[in-house]
Every structure is written in C-alpha cells, then in structure tokens.
Enzyme design. Structure first.
Site, mmCIF file in Angstrom:
data_model
loop_
_atom_site.group_PDB
_atom_site.id
_atom_site.type_symbol
_atom_site.label_atom_id
_atom_site.label_comp_id
_atom_site.label_asym_id
_atom_site.label_seq_id
_atom_site.Cartn_x
_atom_site.Cartn_y
_atom_site.Cartn_z
ATOM 1 N N TRP A 1 -1.996 -4.629 2.645
ATOM 2 C CA TRP A 1 -2.535 -3.317 2.999
ATOM 3 C C TRP A 1 -3.803 -3.454 3.828
ATOM 4 O O TRP A 1 -4.051 -2.634 4.725
ATOM 5 C CB TRP A 1 -2.753 -2.489 1.741
ATOM 6 C CG TRP A 1 -1.458 -2.242 1.028
ATOM 7 C CD1 TRP A 1 -1.069 -2.728 -0.184
ATOM 8 C CD2 TRP A 1 -0.345 -1.487 1.519
ATOM 9 N NE1 TRP A 1 0.205 -2.323 -0.482
ATOM 10 C CE2 TRP A 1 0.678 -1.564 0.541
ATOM 11 C CE3 TRP A 1 -0.113 -0.754 2.690
ATOM 12 C CZ2 TRP A 1 1.911 -0.932 0.709
ATOM 13 C CZ3 TRP A 1 1.115 -0.122 2.853
ATOM 14 C CH2 TRP A 1 2.105 -0.214 1.869
ATOM 15 N N ASP B 1 -10.090 1.547 0.100
ATOM 16 C CA ASP B 1 -8.753 1.990 -0.267
ATOM 17 C C ASP B 1 -8.580 1.660 -1.746
ATOM 18 O O ASP B 1 -8.415 0.504 -2.118
ATOM 19 C CB ASP B 1 -7.711 1.268 0.590
ATOM 20 C CG ASP B 1 -6.275 1.588 0.194
ATOM 21 O OD1 ASP B 1 -6.062 2.352 -0.765
ATOM 22 O OD2 ASP B 1 -5.359 1.039 0.840
ATOM 23 N N LYS C 1 0.267 6.301 -7.739
ATOM 24 C CA LYS C 1 0.066 5.113 -8.572
ATOM 25 C C LYS C 1 -0.433 5.557 -9.950
ATOM 26 O O LYS C 1 0.327 5.618 -10.906
ATOM 27 C CB LYS C 1 -0.951 4.180 -7.919
ATOM 28 C CG LYS C 1 -0.711 3.896 -6.441
ATOM 29 C CD LYS C 1 0.489 3.017 -6.191
ATOM 30 C CE LYS C 1 0.575 2.630 -4.722
ATOM 31 N NZ LYS C 1 1.700 1.742 -4.433
#
Length: 360
Positions: A102, A172, A196
């Site tokens: 990511w 993030d 999540k």
C-alpha cells in the site's frame, strides 16, 4: 451450524451485535418509518447522523475540535491521489516511507501530481520489517511525510513515535484505526477505509487538523477538495449515508465494549496467542521481524507449501474462512480485527495444531 469466523482482511468481520441492530433498524431509521438508505442527505436525521458519528469517532480517538472528520467515498485508495492534490505544493515534494504494497501504491499515485521522494524502504527484506528511524532521509523540500501505519498484505505495523518530524505527518490507518490507542496528536491528517475495523466498504474516514495547510492544485475536482468538503460537512454531493450509519453502529459497539483501551488489551492478547502458536510450531512460520509484527494481520506460511490446499479446505469446512494469503505473497493470513474474539482466535489455533498433528 455455528456462525463461520471471517478472517478476511477486508471487507472484514462485523460485530454480531452490530449486524443484529442493522437487521432490527434497517427498515425504520430513527422512527421515520423508512430506511436510512431512503432519506435525503439534507434531512435533519441524516445531518444529525453525520454530526453524531463525527463526535463519537473523535471522542473514541481522544481528539477534539482541533480535528475535523470527513466521511468520503472512494476508499483509501482514492486518498493516494486526493492527498497530493490538496497538500503537494509547487516546488515541494511529498516524503514517503515504503513499508509494503500500500505504501508502494501511495507513492506511485503521488508521482502523478508532483514530486514524491522515498525516504526509506524495506523492499529488500520483502517488507518483513520497518526501516529504522535513523535510516529515514526526509528532504528539506518535503511539505508532508506519509506512512502506512499497518500494512495488511505483509503484516507489518508501526509502533514508534513520529513526534520529532517537523513537517505534517500523514498516515494511512485503514487496517488498524481504533484497534489500539495511537498518538493522534502527532498526525496532521489520517485516512482509513471503513471495511476493516470500522464498518462496511463505501466510506473513508479522513481526519484533518485545523492547522494543516491545504492548498489544492488548480485541477482538483470540487468533490476531491478537502476544504470544500469541510465547508459542506462531507456533503458536497450525496454522501455514502448507509456506510456512515454502519460506522456509527460500530463506533457505539466499541464505546459500549470499553472503548479503544479495551480493544487494545484484547487485540494484544489475540496477537500474542496466535504468534506464540506459530513460533512454537514446526509447520508454520511468520516471516515478519518481531518488533514490526502487526496485531491485525498475521501472515504465515507452511513449511511444506504442498499442504496449503488441504489446510484451506479443512479450515473452510470448519467455518474458518478467508485464510488464504494475498496473491502477491502467498501462504496464509489471519486478519484478527476488533470483531474477532479471543475465542475465535483460539479456534483457529486449535485447528492449526490439529492439522499439524494429523496431516504430516
């Protein structure tokens, strides 16, 4: 049949009490007689929903009026572009720490809009560690520093302090926001996809400090302009109302379960249980450096990869779902987010031990 246990990295398990509330309240939101999905976002009930969700989120995180919370579409992946559109100034650069897949995507997207500099990378170790702070080289021209504090694919998590960084820090936190107490005051902007620990896909949380300099590039669409979204309370156009409602229900569940400190204690115990079972095994191995092991995403491999298919098949037959690792790294991965209980983790451990005993 008992309810299966969803170890997926996302969309992830939702707390059963939240699912039950959704089932009960779906057709009649706030006594209106119609569902939350049918209301205009200008309706006072929806405006209150957004206000209450922002207030509860900030309360759980221990932050106050110095932050705004936005509820935006597009997932965390859109933030890879929206961030430089709003923060990356001419003549400056974005500074990025690369700790996994990511992080890689974030820096590549930034490069579409200006200069992005990699301050350090753990790619040489196959992203099994986080580069030590002493190795980071942040350019003087950097206008913000970005990191992914928990990488779902490679299973590494940042546990240090960033207080010494003198430029705005952006994170993030998609896969571990609200899983443990974080030094939120060290961050000028935090973003996180909800699917999540926070709810269902469709809404992304963006937390912005009021002292963060936002200078959108001229080509930035109005929907992607942070200042515009703040001025309109996340309602420049019709916002993702249903996922925000689910988010609020999850936040209430976290609050009623003891808050973030209770989540932290439980998540630490869950992670320690699972890592201990892996480390004590002769079949399973976790490749991540001990100091960087994620509490949320636990990758592991079997010493004999030929047994992977049987492992996954037998696990699924027992209701242990979505344990296959990401296609880029292979092996297995158990995502043990807030909604996964200690009993759930123990059931996985019991299966792993029995599989090791009987499948040799």
């Amino acid at each position: 049949m008992p309810r299966p246990i969803n170890f997926c990295s996302g969309p992830a398990a939702l707390p059963v009490p939240v699912l039950q509330r959704m089932q009960t309240e779906l057709a009649d939101f706030a006594g209106s007689g119609i569902s939350v999905m049918e209301h205009s976002h200008r309706d006072a009930r929806i405006v209150s929903l957004f206000e209450e969700t922002e207030s509860l989120l900030k309360s759980l995180l221990g932050i106050g009026s110095e932050y705004r919370a936005l509820f935006l579409p597009g997932g965390a992946t859109l933030q890879f572009a929206q961030l430089p559109m709003n923060l990356l100034r001419a003549g400056a650069c974005g500074a990025y720490l690369t700790t996994g897949a990511w992080s890689e995507k974030a820096i590549k997207e930034c490069q579409r809009y200006g200069d992005a500099v990699e301050v350090a990378s753990s790619k040489a170790s196959s992203y099994t560690e986080i580069p030590p702070r002493s190795d980071w080289r942040i350019p003087d021209s950097a206008c913000y520093f970005h990191l992914c504090t928990n990488e779902t694919i490679h299973g590494v998590e940042w546990f240090g302090s960033l207080a010494d960084i003198e430029i705005p820090v952006v994170a993030d936190m998609s896969s571990h926001l609200l899983s443990r107490q974080m030094p939120m005051q060290e961050f000028s902007l935090v973003y996180a996809g909800a699917q999540k620990n926070l709810g269902t896909a469709g809404v992304t949380i963006v937390l912005i400090r009021d002292d963060l300099a936002i200078e959108p590039q001229a080509s930035t669409p109005s929907l992607l302009n942070y200042t515009n979204q703040m001025a309109n309370d996340s309602m420049v156009n019709t916002p993702p109302v249903f996922p925000v409602w689910v988010l609020k229900l999850v936040l209430e569940w976290v609050r009623d379960s003891g808050g973030v400190s209770a989540m932290e204690s439980r998540n630490q115990r869950k992670a320690e249980m699972l890592y201990a079972a892996i480390d004590q095994s002769s079949l399973y191995q976790n490749p991540v450096a001990t100091s960087a092991r994620s509490w949320m995403n636990v990758p592991f491999v079997l010493h004999d990869a030929k047994r992977d298919v049987a492992f996954l098949s037998q696990a699924e037959a027992l209701g242990l779902l979505n344990l296959k690792g990401h296609r880029s790294v292979g092996g297995m991965r158990a995502s043990i987010y807030n909604a996964i209980s200690e009993d759930d983790v123990q059931m996985l451990i019991d299966f792993m031990r029995e599989f090791e005993r009987t499948s040799a």
